[in-house]
Design an enzyme around this catalytic site. Structure first.
Site, PDB file in Angstrom:
ATOM      1  N   LYS A  33       6.505   9.882  13.659  1.00  0.00           N
ATOM      2  CA  LYS A  33       5.451   9.096  13.015  1.00  0.00           C
ATOM      3  C   LYS A  33       4.648   8.312  14.051  1.00  0.00           C
ATOM      4  O   LYS A  33       3.405   8.261  13.997  1.00  0.00           O
ATOM      5  CB  LYS A  33       6.060   8.143  11.988  1.00  0.00           C
ATOM      6  CG  LYS A  33       5.051   7.182  11.349  1.00  0.00           C
ATOM      7  CD  LYS A  33       3.910   7.942  10.660  1.00  0.00           C
ATOM      8  CE  LYS A  33       2.794   7.017  10.213  1.00  0.00           C
ATOM      9  NZ  LYS A  33       3.174   6.153   9.110  1.00  0.00           N
ATOM     10  N   GLY A  62      -8.371  -0.015  13.287  1.00  0.00           N
ATOM     11  CA  GLY A  62      -7.698  -0.948  12.393  1.00  0.00           C
ATOM     12  C   GLY A  62      -6.643  -0.280  11.552  1.00  0.00           C
ATOM     13  O   GLY A  62      -6.281   0.878  11.756  1.00  0.00           O
ATOM     14  N   ASN A  87       0.336   8.793  15.106  1.00  0.00           N
ATOM     15  CA  ASN A  87      -0.679   7.751  15.175  1.00  0.00           C
ATOM     16  C   ASN A  87      -1.140   7.479  16.602  1.00  0.00           C
ATOM     17  O   ASN A  87      -2.300   7.129  16.828  1.00  0.00           O
ATOM     18  CB  ASN A  87      -0.158   6.474  14.518  1.00  0.00           C
ATOM     19  CG  ASN A  87      -0.097   6.623  13.009  1.00  0.00           C
ATOM     20  OD1 ASN A  87      -0.922   7.303  12.406  1.00  0.00           O
ATOM     21  ND2 ASN A  87       0.887   6.005  12.383  1.00  0.00           N
ATOM     22  N   PHE A 107     -10.902  -2.043   7.275  1.00  0.00           N
ATOM     23  CA  PHE A 107     -10.684  -1.310   8.514  1.00  0.00           C
ATOM     24  C   PHE A 107     -11.235   0.110   8.461  1.00  0.00           C
ATOM     25  O   PHE A 107     -11.371   0.754   9.498  1.00  0.00           O
ATOM     26  CB  PHE A 107      -9.199  -1.318   8.917  1.00  0.00           C
ATOM     27  CG  PHE A 107      -8.339  -0.255   8.280  1.00  0.00           C
ATOM     28  CD1 PHE A 107      -8.302   1.027   8.787  1.00  0.00           C
ATOM     29  CD2 PHE A 107      -7.533  -0.555   7.193  1.00  0.00           C
ATOM     30  CE1 PHE A 107      -7.491   1.999   8.216  1.00  0.00           C
ATOM     31  CE2 PHE A 107      -6.724   0.408   6.629  1.00  0.00           C
ATOM     32  CZ  PHE A 107      -6.704   1.691   7.132  1.00  0.00           C
ATOM     33  N   VAL A 143       0.303   9.033   4.462  1.00  0.00           N
ATOM     34  CA  VAL A 143      -0.830   9.111   3.543  1.00  0.00           C
ATOM     35  C   VAL A 143      -2.052   8.398   4.095  1.00  0.00           C
ATOM     36  O   VAL A 143      -1.947   7.495   4.922  1.00  0.00           O
ATOM     37  CB  VAL A 143      -0.460   8.521   2.166  1.00  0.00           C
ATOM     38  CG1 VAL A 143       0.539   9.415   1.460  1.00  0.00           C
ATOM     39  CG2 VAL A 143       0.103   7.105   2.306  1.00  0.00           C
ATOM     40  N   TYR A 163       0.804  -1.224   0.000  1.00  0.00           N
ATOM     41  CA  TYR A 163       0.000   0.000   0.000  1.00  0.00           C
ATOM     42  C   TYR A 163       0.839   1.276   0.000  1.00  0.00           C
ATOM     43  O   TYR A 163       0.330   2.345  -0.330  1.00  0.00           O
ATOM     44  CB  TYR A 163      -0.938   0.005   1.210  1.00  0.00           C
ATOM     45  CG  TYR A 163      -2.065  -0.992   1.084  1.00  0.00           C
ATOM     46  CD1 TYR A 163      -3.265  -0.631   0.499  1.00  0.00           C
ATOM     47  CD2 TYR A 163      -1.929  -2.305   1.542  1.00  0.00           C
ATOM     48  CE1 TYR A 163      -4.306  -1.534   0.378  1.00  0.00           C
ATOM     49  CE2 TYR A 163      -2.959  -3.222   1.415  1.00  0.00           C
ATOM     50  CZ  TYR A 163      -4.147  -2.834   0.834  1.00  0.00           C
ATOM     51  OH  TYR A 163      -5.164  -3.745   0.698  1.00  0.00           O
ATOM     52  N   ILE A 164       2.114   1.181   0.367  1.00  0.00           N
ATOM     53  CA  ILE A 164       2.997   2.344   0.343  1.00  0.00           C
ATOM     54  C   ILE A 164       4.035   2.210  -0.761  1.00  0.00           C
ATOM     55  O   ILE A 164       4.273   3.154  -1.525  1.00  0.00           O
ATOM     56  CB  ILE A 164       3.695   2.534   1.706  1.00  0.00           C
ATOM     57  CG1 ILE A 164       2.651   2.748   2.799  1.00  0.00           C
ATOM     58  CG2 ILE A 164       4.683   3.696   1.655  1.00  0.00           C
ATOM     59  CD1 ILE A 164       1.708   3.911   2.540  1.00  0.00           C
ATOM     60  N   ARG A 202      -3.790  10.021  17.493  1.00  0.00           N
ATOM     61  CA  ARG A 202      -5.088   9.625  16.950  1.00  0.00           C
ATOM     62  C   ARG A 202      -5.699   8.502  17.790  1.00  0.00           C
ATOM     63  O   ARG A 202      -6.902   8.510  18.081  1.00  0.00           O
ATOM     64  CB  ARG A 202      -4.917   9.149  15.499  1.00  0.00           C
ATOM     65  CG  ARG A 202      -4.524  10.227  14.529  1.00  0.00           C
ATOM     66  CD  ARG A 202      -5.720  10.940  13.965  1.00  0.00           C
ATOM     67  NE  ARG A 202      -6.550  10.042  13.167  1.00  0.00           N
ATOM     68  CZ  ARG A 202      -7.794  10.319  12.793  1.00  0.00           C
ATOM     69  NH1 ARG A 202      -8.337  11.453  13.145  1.00  0.00           N
ATOM     70  NH2 ARG A 202      -8.484   9.466  12.070  1.00  0.00           N
ATOM     71  N   CYS A 255      -1.274   1.177  10.793  1.00  0.00           N
ATOM     72  CA  CYS A 255      -0.619   2.268  11.531  1.00  0.00           C
ATOM     73  C   CYS A 255      -1.177   2.462  12.934  1.00  0.00           C
ATOM     74  O   CYS A 255      -0.513   2.178  13.922  1.00  0.00           O
ATOM     75  CB  CYS A 255      -0.728   3.563  10.732  1.00  0.00           C
ATOM     76  SG  CYS A 255       0.253   3.559   9.211  1.00  0.00           S
ATOM     77  N   ASP A 297       9.536  -7.454  -4.558  1.00  0.00           N
ATOM     78  CA  ASP A 297       8.601  -8.042  -3.598  1.00  0.00           C
ATOM     79  C   ASP A 297       8.839  -9.547  -3.547  1.00  0.00           C
ATOM     80  O   ASP A 297       9.205 -10.164  -4.560  1.00  0.00           O
ATOM     81  CB  ASP A 297       7.150  -7.754  -4.000  1.00  0.00           C
ATOM     82  CG  ASP A 297       6.188  -7.894  -2.837  1.00  0.00           C
ATOM     83  OD1 ASP A 297       5.844  -6.864  -2.226  1.00  0.00           O
ATOM     84  OD2 ASP A 297       5.803  -9.036  -2.508  1.00  0.00           O
TER      85      ASP A 297
END
Length: 420
Positions: free
Chosen positions: A211, A262, A215, A327, A160, A13-14, A218, A265, A33
């Site tokens: 970082k 969820g 999170n 999530f 993001v 996803y990043i 939040r 992060c 990957d």
């Protein structure tokens, strides 16, 4: 500076959006990957995840020849590590994926390269990479050993929002922390090619902690909302009305409650802070425990609704529609999803009930639900029609057309305040 291209290790996803952002600046990117299917899909110009505008960007990057994926790490000028950083069962950070990426990079280094860790990590992880590389390549000087290293190391965490990645990867400010000031400058040069937001330079450990702090902030605020929801329910109050009124204060901005927290992060990162300073991180730990407990509260509410309907303790002859498995709304990301965890727990605890799982953003049930005798994938209208209990877990746009008329005669548990 980018003569040998950029290697992005981890095409999730990043990593994959980062590949797209770099290729749009005309840079050559080697995607890496361990999943051969992911590599094959990308080389065919297809995207194995759901994210607006990413599919077109990757198709263009592959067609132009600027992006090629492989399971092997190539020689490159820059290496970006964007691999998972989960925690172990005891909430200790699992750095094995970062270690594996470091071991794959080490043989390719010749001097002059920049290695950037993007994976969200506990404080001190970037220095660990430097130490690991020193063990693997004693012929090279690393930043923790010298102010004039042969290889530069830095940390630049992603910032993001899923569903807006292809906007925010360009526009958001970025924090770039180097093991030395020169490391930070060398890493920042790469981000300046595509980031329009401000690039903030600091040391690597401060960047890692920043970082985690974002999170954790939040998470603490969500825990307040979830605890408030349980207090209001005990007092017979509508928590969304209470929050609406309280938020009219000019310095109050309470978040909305939900079924838990969820994503990779917010559900994970606070534990990295707790692990780093367990005796000091009391509030952060409590918030994490509060949010982790929220799914069990929702399961209990479902069981209470079934009891009111006269169902047995195993849920015999009852049907539960679980609306949403992701999530958060309008994405396909199931990582650490409380909705998925709740659905799994209901299937385990109520073997006599029929569980209709509705997730419009995936094509098949996840492995944790696939093959269970009492769990079936279903379309939303059918699930609601058949259900005795309708459990809204994710406020997907696809569910917003449902009306109170559609829900008439059902026991409704709305964890998102969609139908209040």
């Amino acid at each position: 500076m980018f003569r040998n291209g950029i290697a992005v290790i981890g095409l999730g996803y990043i990593g994959l959006p980062t590949c797209a952002a770099l290729t749009q600046q005309g840079l050559t990117v080697h995607g890496v990957d361990v999943n051969e299917r992911t590599v094959s899909e990308i080389n065919a110009g297809r995207v194995p995840i759901v994210e607006p505008d990413l599919d077109e960007a990757i198709e263009e990057a592959v067609t132009s020849g600027r992006l090629q994926a492989s399971t092997r790490v190539p020689a490159a000028s820059y290496y970006l590590i964007a691999v998972p950083t989960p925690f172990k069962g005891d909430h200790e950070p699992d750095l094995s994926y970062i270690r594996s990426a470091t071991e794959a990079i080490a043989p390719r280094l010749r001097g002059g390269e920049v290695v950037i860790l993007e994976s969200t990590s506990p404080p001190g992880t970037t220095r660990k990479i430097s130490e690991w590389l020193a063990e693997l390549r004693p012929d090279l000087r690393l930043p923790h050993q010298s102010e004039r290293p042969d290889v530069h190391l830095a940390h630049c965490p992603e910032r993001v929002l899923p569903g807006r990645i292809m906007v925010e990867i360009f526009s958001n400010d970025r924090v770039v922390g180097g093991l030395t000031p020169a490391c930070a400058e060398r890493a920042a040069a790469l981000y300046r090619t595509f980031v329009t937001g401000e690039i903030l330079l600091t040391d690597a450990t401060s960047a890692e902690m920043a970082k985690l702090t974002e999170n954790s902030f939040r998470d603490v605020n969500i825990a307040f909302a979830n605890e408030l929801a349980e207090i209001c329910e005990e007092l017979g109050l509508d928590v969304w009305e209470v929050i609406r009124l309280a938020n009219r204060h000019p310095r109050v901005n309470i978040l909305n409650p939900g079924p838990g927290v969820g994503g990779h992060c917010i559900a994970v990162d606070p534990w990295f802070i707790v692990a780093s300073a367990p005796e000091r991180a009391r509030l952060i730990r409590t918030a994490r425990e509060t949010n982790d407990a929220r799914p069990h509260t929702i399961v209990s509410k479902v069981k209470g609704a079934l009891s009111e309907l006269g169902a047995g303790p195993d849920g015999e002859n009852a049907t539960i529609a679980c609306l949403g498995l992701a999530f958060k709304a309008d994405i396909d990301d199931l990582r650490e999803s409380p909705a998925l965890g709740i659905t799994e727990q209901l299937a385990n605890d109520l073997p006599g009930a029929t569980i209709l799982a509705v997730e419009p953003h995936v094509t098949a049930l996840p492995k944790s639900l696939h093959g269970r005798a009492n769990v079936f994938a279903a379309e939303v209208s059918y699930a609601v029609h058949e259900a005795d209990v309708v459990l809204l877990l994710v406020d997907h746009h696809a569910f917003k057309h449902l009306t109170l008329g559609d829900l008439e005669g059902k026991k409704v548990i709305d964890t998102r305040g969609l139908w209040r």
